[in-house]
Design a protein around this motif. Sequence first.
Motif, PDB file in Angstrom:
ATOM      1  N   THR A   1       0.828  -1.205   0.000  1.00  0.00           N
ATOM      2  CA  THR A   1       0.000   0.000   0.000  1.00  0.00           C
ATOM      3  C   THR A   1       0.861   1.253   0.000  1.00  0.00           C
ATOM      4  O   THR A   1       0.581   2.228  -0.712  1.00  0.00           O
ATOM      5  CB  THR A   1      -0.926  -0.007   1.223  1.00  0.00           C
TER       6      THR A   1
ATOM      7  N   ASN B   1       0.947   3.913  -2.954  1.00  0.00           N
ATOM      8  CA  ASN B   1       0.665   5.313  -2.650  1.00  0.00           C
ATOM      9  C   ASN B   1       1.806   6.209  -3.100  1.00  0.00           C
ATOM     10  O   ASN B   1       1.587   7.307  -3.624  1.00  0.00           O
ATOM     11  CB  ASN B   1       0.424   5.476  -1.156  1.00  0.00           C
TER      12      ASN B   1
ATOM     13  N   GLU C   1       1.477   6.542  -6.834  1.00  0.00           N
ATOM     14  CA  GLU C   1       0.357   7.423  -7.179  1.00  0.00           C
ATOM     15  C   GLU C   1       0.679   8.879  -6.854  1.00  0.00           C
ATOM     16  O   GLU C   1       0.336   9.791  -7.626  1.00  0.00           O
ATOM     17  CB  GLU C   1      -0.900   6.981  -6.422  1.00  0.00           C
ATOM     18  N   GLN C   2       1.342   9.104  -5.707  1.00  0.00           N
ATOM     19  CA  GLN C   2       1.654  10.473  -5.328  1.00  0.00           C
ATOM     20  C   GLN C   2       2.712  11.071  -6.247  1.00  0.00           C
ATOM     21  O   GLN C   2       2.676  12.276  -6.550  1.00  0.00           O
ATOM     22  CB  GLN C   2       2.137  10.512  -3.871  1.00  0.00           C
TER      23      GLN C   2
ATOM     24  N   THR D   1      -3.231  11.662  -2.933  1.00  0.00           N
ATOM     25  CA  THR D   1      -3.933  10.414  -3.204  1.00  0.00           C
ATOM     26  C   THR D   1      -5.051  10.223  -2.175  1.00  0.00           C
ATOM     27  O   THR D   1      -5.033  10.861  -1.109  1.00  0.00           O
ATOM     28  CB  THR D   1      -2.965   9.238  -3.119  1.00  0.00           C
TER      29      THR D   1
ATOM     30  N   TYR E   1      -5.461   7.824  -0.165  1.00  0.00           N
ATOM     31  CA  TYR E   1      -4.856   7.346   1.089  1.00  0.00           C
ATOM     32  C   TYR E   1      -4.319   8.515   1.907  1.00  0.00           C
ATOM     33  O   TYR E   1      -4.555   8.606   3.121  1.00  0.00           O
ATOM     34  CB  TYR E   1      -3.731   6.363   0.760  1.00  0.00           C
ATOM     35  N   LEU E   2      -3.595   9.451   1.247  1.00  0.00           N
ATOM     36  CA  LEU E   2      -3.037  10.587   1.978  1.00  0.00           C
ATOM     37  C   LEU E   2      -4.120  11.567   2.418  1.00  0.00           C
ATOM     38  O   LEU E   2      -3.990  12.217   3.467  1.00  0.00           O
ATOM     39  CB  LEU E   2      -2.004  11.301   1.104  1.00  0.00           C
TER      40      LEU E   2
END
Length: 347
Positions: A149, A153, A156-157, A285, A287-288
């Motif tokens: 993960t 992330n 993606e970031q 993202t 998640y963030l």
Amino acid sequence: MSFPCSVCKKNVAKDWVKCKVCITNVAHPSCAGKSKAPWTCSGCRAESDSTKAGGSNPPSNPASEAGDLLGEQLANLAATMHARFDAIEEGMKTTRVDLEAAINFLSAKYDDLLKTLAEQNTTIIELRKGMDRVNAKINEKDSVINQLTARVNTLEQSALSLVVEIHGIPRVSEQENLCESLRALADKIGAPQLSSENVVDVYRMPGRTPRAGGERPRTDPPIVIKFKAASVRSAWLAGRRRLQQLRQDVNAVPGPSTAAAAAATPATRSEPRGAPPVRIYEALTPYLKRLLYLTRGAATAKGYKFVWVRDGKIFARKSEENGALIRIRSEDDIRTKMGHDVPPAPL
């Protein structure tokens, strides 16, 4: 072989007493009134008394008749008691046999129960060992999932490293020119104007679903800008301080309507809410975004004064005097570094 007792008329299997005259009649020792001593049955005794009297009927003797009657009743009572004792003894034998059978049955059942419990204890121990192995595997997989993960992330970031989000710009029309809408904002913050030379794409995010009753959301969706160069993005992000200073200046000298609204109580204030201020954020993202939301909630609960994002990294600081920076990489950091429990992530 058994013979009938000449007194109680019941069978005598053993330990009988024979008549000393005829030797054919027998009786229980208790019925004869003596134990294996010479005994004369009633028939031989009557015949002997008749012979002694010369063949004539002896004179009636009430005392003798009463004694014979008493003796006969005592003999009958002794025979009855003897029969009762025999019956009791036989019943006790039967009861003892039944008790022994019941005890043996219960003992066998108890042994089976102990065996079953031992097997179940062995099974439980094996199940616990199996559960420990399963939990170890789950923890190992959770660790791998968390690592994956974090890597996803990060990837993606990194794809959002040249993207910013601008909130608070009202929608002019469905066919709005976003570059023209952001021209005045660029002048205010001293950032480069948007053009095809420095922007890859600019678009407004889809709007939220209308609320019940057909009401539109209070704010328009944010505008997303993807730049070609990191320097242009950094210039727009640096303009956030300029926006903050402009908001402070506006709040320091409020207009008449703002002053009236501030002086009014919540019960009497009837003016519509003003437009939200313009805000520029780094694109994060999902998640963030959730992690930032949780960090801000923990900061409010634990008295942290500063929470911010820089280059896709979340930081927190207790106060200006406390210079210790806290880097928040995961929800575990919120628990361990900030001492605040977070709700589980939605499935």
